[in-house]
Design an enzyme around this catalytic site. Sequence first.
Site, PDB file in Angstrom:
ATOM      1  N   VAL A   1       0.870  -1.188   0.000  1.00 35.07           N
ATOM      2  CA  VAL A   1       0.000   0.000   0.000  1.00 35.07           C
ATOM      3  C   VAL A   1       0.901   1.231   0.000  1.00 35.07           C
ATOM      4  O   VAL A   1       1.811   1.334   0.825  1.00 35.07           O
ATOM      5  CB  VAL A   1      -0.905   0.022   1.256  1.00 35.07           C
ATOM      6  CG1 VAL A   1      -1.666   1.341   1.358  1.00 35.07           C
ATOM      7  CG2 VAL A   1      -1.874  -1.161   1.235  1.00 35.07           C
TER       8      VAL A   1
ATOM      9  N   ASP B   1      -9.144  11.181   0.075  1.00 37.78           N
ATOM     10  CA  ASP B   1      -8.607  12.451   0.570  1.00 37.78           C
ATOM     11  C   ASP B   1      -8.296  12.308   2.059  1.00 37.78           C
ATOM     12  O   ASP B   1      -9.210  12.191   2.881  1.00 37.78           O
ATOM     13  CB  ASP B   1      -9.610  13.585   0.333  1.00 37.78           C
ATOM     14  CG  ASP B   1      -8.992  14.941   0.629  1.00 37.78           C
ATOM     15  OD1 ASP B   1      -8.011  14.998   1.407  1.00 37.78           O
ATOM     16  OD2 ASP B   1      -9.483  15.948   0.083  1.00 37.78           O
TER      17      ASP B   1
ATOM     18  N   ASN C   1       3.630   7.588   2.790  1.00 36.84           N
ATOM     19  CA  ASN C   1       4.334   8.633   2.032  1.00 36.84           C
ATOM     20  C   ASN C   1       3.565   9.946   1.968  1.00 36.84           C
ATOM     21  O   ASN C   1       4.168  11.006   1.868  1.00 36.84           O
ATOM     22  CB  ASN C   1       4.594   8.111   0.617  1.00 36.84           C
ATOM     23  CG  ASN C   1       4.994   9.205  -0.338  1.00 36.84           C
ATOM     24  OD1 ASN C   1       6.128   9.667  -0.330  1.00 36.84           O
ATOM     25  ND2 ASN C   1       4.051   9.681  -1.152  1.00 36.84           N
TER      26      ASN C   1
ATOM     27  N   TYR D   1       5.226  21.925   9.749  1.00 34.29           N
ATOM     28  CA  TYR D   1       5.594  20.806   8.866  1.00 34.29           C
ATOM     29  C   TYR D   1       6.706  19.983   9.524  1.00 34.29           C
ATOM     30  O   TYR D   1       6.623  18.753   9.612  1.00 34.29           O
ATOM     31  CB  TYR D   1       6.062  21.348   7.513  1.00 34.29           C
ATOM     32  CG  TYR D   1       6.648  20.296   6.597  1.00 34.29           C
ATOM     33  CD1 TYR D   1       5.823  19.413   5.905  1.00 34.29           C
ATOM     34  CD2 TYR D   1       8.030  20.174   6.421  1.00 34.29           C
ATOM     35  CE1 TYR D   1       6.357  18.432   5.068  1.00 34.29           C
ATOM     36  CE2 TYR D   1       8.573  19.207   5.591  1.00 34.29           C
ATOM     37  CZ  TYR D   1       7.732  18.339   4.915  1.00 34.29           C
ATOM     38  OH  TYR D   1       8.261  17.367   4.092  1.00 34.29           O
TER      39      TYR D   1
ATOM     40  N   LYS E   1       6.998  15.952  10.725  1.00 27.63           N
ATOM     41  CA  LYS E   1       8.047  15.037  10.267  1.00 27.63           C
ATOM     42  C   LYS E   1       8.848  14.485  11.454  1.00 27.63           C
ATOM     43  O   LYS E   1       9.341  13.353  11.402  1.00 27.63           O
ATOM     44  CB  LYS E   1       8.958  15.747   9.263  1.00 27.63           C
ATOM     45  CG  LYS E   1       8.217  16.106   7.974  1.00 27.63           C
ATOM     46  CD  LYS E   1       7.741  14.871   7.268  1.00 27.63           C
ATOM     47  CE  LYS E   1       6.575  15.050   6.365  1.00 27.63           C
ATOM     48  NZ  LYS E   1       6.126  13.806   5.710  1.00 27.63           N
TER      49      LYS E   1
ATOM     50  N   VAL F   1      14.359  16.090  -2.478  1.00 30.78           N
ATOM     51  CA  VAL F   1      14.102  15.068  -3.489  1.00 30.78           C
ATOM     52  C   VAL F   1      13.277  15.746  -4.592  1.00 30.78           C
ATOM     53  O   VAL F   1      12.336  16.497  -4.291  1.00 30.78           O
ATOM     54  CB  VAL F   1      13.304  13.886  -2.896  1.00 30.78           C
ATOM     55  CG1 VAL F   1      13.024  12.830  -3.965  1.00 30.78           C
ATOM     56  CG2 VAL F   1      14.042  13.266  -1.717  1.00 30.78           C
TER      57      VAL F   1
ATOM     58  N   SER G   1      10.584  16.774  -6.858  1.00 32.97           N
ATOM     59  CA  SER G   1       9.125  16.534  -6.865  1.00 32.97           C
ATOM     60  C   SER G   1       8.404  17.862  -6.959  1.00 32.97           C
ATOM     61  O   SER G   1       9.009  18.928  -6.866  1.00 32.97           O
ATOM     62  CB  SER G   1       8.684  15.819  -5.579  1.00 32.97           C
ATOM     63  OG  SER G   1       8.633  16.739  -4.512  1.00 32.97           O
TER      64      SER G   1
HETATM   65  N1  LIG Z   1      10.412  16.113  -1.967  1.00 34.37           N
HETATM   66  C1  LIG Z   1      11.202  16.373  -0.948  1.00 34.37           C
HETATM   67  O1  LIG Z   1      12.219  17.075  -1.056  1.00 34.37           O
HETATM   68  C2  LIG Z   1      10.880  15.790   0.410  1.00 34.37           C
HETATM   69  C3  LIG Z   1      11.814  15.968   1.440  1.00 34.37           C
HETATM   70  C4  LIG Z   1      11.530  15.440   2.684  1.00 34.37           C
HETATM   71  C5  LIG Z   1      10.379  14.726   2.896  1.00 34.37           C
HETATM   72  N2  LIG Z   1       9.471  14.581   1.886  1.00 34.37           N
HETATM   73  C6  LIG Z   1       8.237  13.845   2.165  1.00 34.37           C
HETATM   74  O2  LIG Z   1       8.028  12.876   1.170  1.00 34.37           O
HETATM   75  C7  LIG Z   1       6.640  12.646   0.984  1.00 34.37           C
HETATM   76  C8  LIG Z   1       6.289  12.730  -0.498  1.00 34.37           C
HETATM   77  O3  LIG Z   1       6.650  14.006  -0.955  1.00 34.37           O
HETATM   78  P1  LIG Z   1       6.730  14.398  -2.496  1.00 34.37           P
HETATM   79  O4  LIG Z   1       7.853  15.330  -2.601  1.00 34.37           O
HETATM   80  O5  LIG Z   1       6.669  13.201  -3.346  1.00 34.37           O
HETATM   81  O6  LIG Z   1       5.380  15.234  -2.619  1.00 34.37           O
HETATM   82  P2  LIG Z   1       4.390  15.473  -3.880  1.00 34.37           P
HETATM   83  O7  LIG Z   1       5.111  15.308  -5.153  1.00 34.37           O
HETATM   84  O8  LIG Z   1       3.707  16.749  -3.570  1.00 34.37           O
HETATM   85  O9  LIG Z   1       3.357  14.257  -3.737  1.00 34.37           O
HETATM   86  C9  LIG Z   1       2.459  14.217  -2.656  1.00 34.37           C
HETATM   87  C10 LIG Z   1       1.504  13.077  -2.842  1.00 34.37           C
HETATM   88  O10 LIG Z   1       0.530  13.136  -1.783  1.00 34.37           O
HETATM   89  C11 LIG Z   1      -0.778  13.179  -2.337  1.00 34.37           C
HETATM   90  N3  LIG Z   1      -1.659  13.978  -1.483  1.00 34.37           N
HETATM   91  C12 LIG Z   1      -1.489  15.272  -1.094  1.00 34.37           C
HETATM   92  N4  LIG Z   1      -2.517  15.649  -0.314  1.00 34.37           N
HETATM   93  C13 LIG Z   1      -3.341  14.577  -0.219  1.00 34.37           C
HETATM   94  C14 LIG Z   1      -4.578  14.353   0.445  1.00 34.37           C
HETATM   95  N5  LIG Z   1      -5.194  15.311   1.145  1.00 34.37           N
HETATM   96  N6  LIG Z   1      -5.155  13.133   0.349  1.00 34.37           N
HETATM   97  C15 LIG Z   1      -4.562  12.150  -0.395  1.00 34.37           C
HETATM   98  N7  LIG Z   1      -3.401  12.302  -1.036  1.00 34.37           N
HETATM   99  C16 LIG Z   1      -2.799  13.515  -0.955  1.00 34.37           C
HETATM  100  C17 LIG Z   1      -0.594  13.791  -3.716  1.00 34.37           C
HETATM  101  O11 LIG Z   1      -1.592  13.346  -4.607  1.00 34.37           O
HETATM  102  P3  LIG Z   1      -2.979  14.085  -4.956  1.00 34.37           P
HETATM  103  O12 LIG Z   1      -2.667  15.522  -5.141  1.00 34.37           O
HETATM  104  O13 LIG Z   1      -3.399  13.372  -6.189  1.00 34.37           O
HETATM  105  O14 LIG Z   1      -3.889  13.809  -3.787  1.00 34.37           O
HETATM  106  C18 LIG Z   1       0.733  13.167  -4.150  1.00 34.37           C
HETATM  107  O15 LIG Z   1       0.513  11.868  -4.629  1.00 34.37           O
HETATM  108  C19 LIG Z   1       5.932  13.681   1.843  1.00 34.37           C
HETATM  109  O16 LIG Z   1       5.522  13.081   3.049  1.00 34.37           O
HETATM  110  C20 LIG Z   1       7.001  14.714   2.110  1.00 34.37           C
HETATM  111  O17 LIG Z   1       6.778  15.406   3.314  1.00 34.37           O
HETATM  112  C21 LIG Z   1       9.710  15.086   0.646  1.00 34.37           C
END
Ligand SMILES: NC(=O)c1ccc[n+]([C@@H]2O[C@H](COP(=O)([O-])OP(=O)(O)OC[C@H]3O[C@@H](n4cnc5c(N)ncnc54)[C@H](OP(=O)(O)O)[C@@H]3O)[C@@H](O)[C@H]2O)c1
Length: 308
Positions: free
Chosen positions: A45, A98, A125, A193, A197, A226, A228
């Site tokens: 999942v 959601d 995630n 935030y 975390k 990362v 994104s």
């Molecule tokens: N990218 C980085 O640099 C970084 C660094 C440290 C930690 N992180 C952590 O890594 C994780 C993933 O980050 P990411 O960078 O991949 O973010 P992202 O590209 O913004 O993706 C976030 C995902 O969460 C989903 N989402 C957001 N709000 C939601 C909601 N209310 N209900 C259901 N799904 C929801 C989004 O899909 P939908 O919009 O389709 O719902 C998307 O699939 C997060 O927990 C983030 O805090 C990221």
Amino acid sequence: MAISVLAAVGAVVLAAAAARAALFLYDYFLAPPASWTPYAGTWAVVTGASAGIGAAFARRLAARGLHVVLLARREDKLAAVAADVRAAGVDARVIPFDFASSDAGAWAELTATLTALSPTVLVNNVGVNVGEPTDFLDTPAETVTRMLDVNVRSMVAVTRALLPAMVAARRGVVYCLSSGGGATVPACMLAAYGGTKAYADAFAVGLAGEVAPAGVAVHSLVPFMVESAMSKVRARGNVMVCTADAFAEGALRRAGGREVRLNPYWVHALMGAALGAAPLGVQIRYITNLHAGIRKRALKKRAAAAAK
Ligand SMILES: NC(=O)c1ccc[n+]([C@@H]2O[C@H](COP(=O)([O-])OP(=O)(O)OC[C@H]3O[C@@H](n4cnc5c(N)ncnc54)[C@H](OP(=O)(O)O)[C@@H]3O)[C@@H](O)[C@H]2O)c1
């Protein structure tokens, strides 16, 4: 006498540093990857699977022969990831959900659907942040509530639902997406935030000890940048940023390994060690200045876009 004591202490410190360096090199560049063969044909999942790190985890798990349940809000994006998963020869289930606004009924339905599949892998995630670093007092209360619901409550609820079957089956892997900002160093101007975390990290690390005897591995992932939509940064040409794909692959290769708190990308591990070694006051000042600069640039860019 004093000199020989000093020499002995120096030798111990050097030996410890050499051992840490050797372990680092082994973990990142020499260790054989974890075997996922026992998990092939079972369900994973992934929350927040429609983009970024979650989508990368889904594809990489599928490549290892696991069926994948994909959870997020945007159905079209989920369908695209599901197509990639199925192209790897495994099954995919798309569940639009959601995590910020679903009621108790929707949660009960989700839990029943997921538990019926007896998943062996959970990637916690899903996560949201503010658009750019912002002082807590300038962050709307509903934004903070959404972060708590999506980043913390969803992780706890889904883990609580899926963990009993893993423990009963005496196998499983759970990842919790924490962050270097929050878990390793302060997240100034991203306090709420960072707090979510830090929770993810403490939750994963605490849980790891509880369920390890039952054969379930829990990892706290503590990345810095990362590539994104959330981070808005590109990995190309920037060694401090890794792609979502490389990040997920690094985490899967080291599943069940020695490190509960895991940095899949080696540069992030070095960054965490270097930043974390500074006194807390220095870290706070450095991160506040860094984030103030990022905010300034983001606001300038937005103003320029609005003026066009
Ligand atoms: N990218 C980085 O640099 C970084 C660094 C440290 C930690 N992180 C952590 O890594 C994780 C993933 O980050 P990411 O960078 O991949 O973010 P992202 O590209 O913004 O993706 C976030 C995902 O969460 C989903 N989402 C957001 N709000 C939601 C909601 N209310 N209900 C259901 N799904 C929801 C989004 O899909 P939908 O919009 O389709 O719902 C998307 O699939 C997060 O927990 C983030 O805090 C990221």
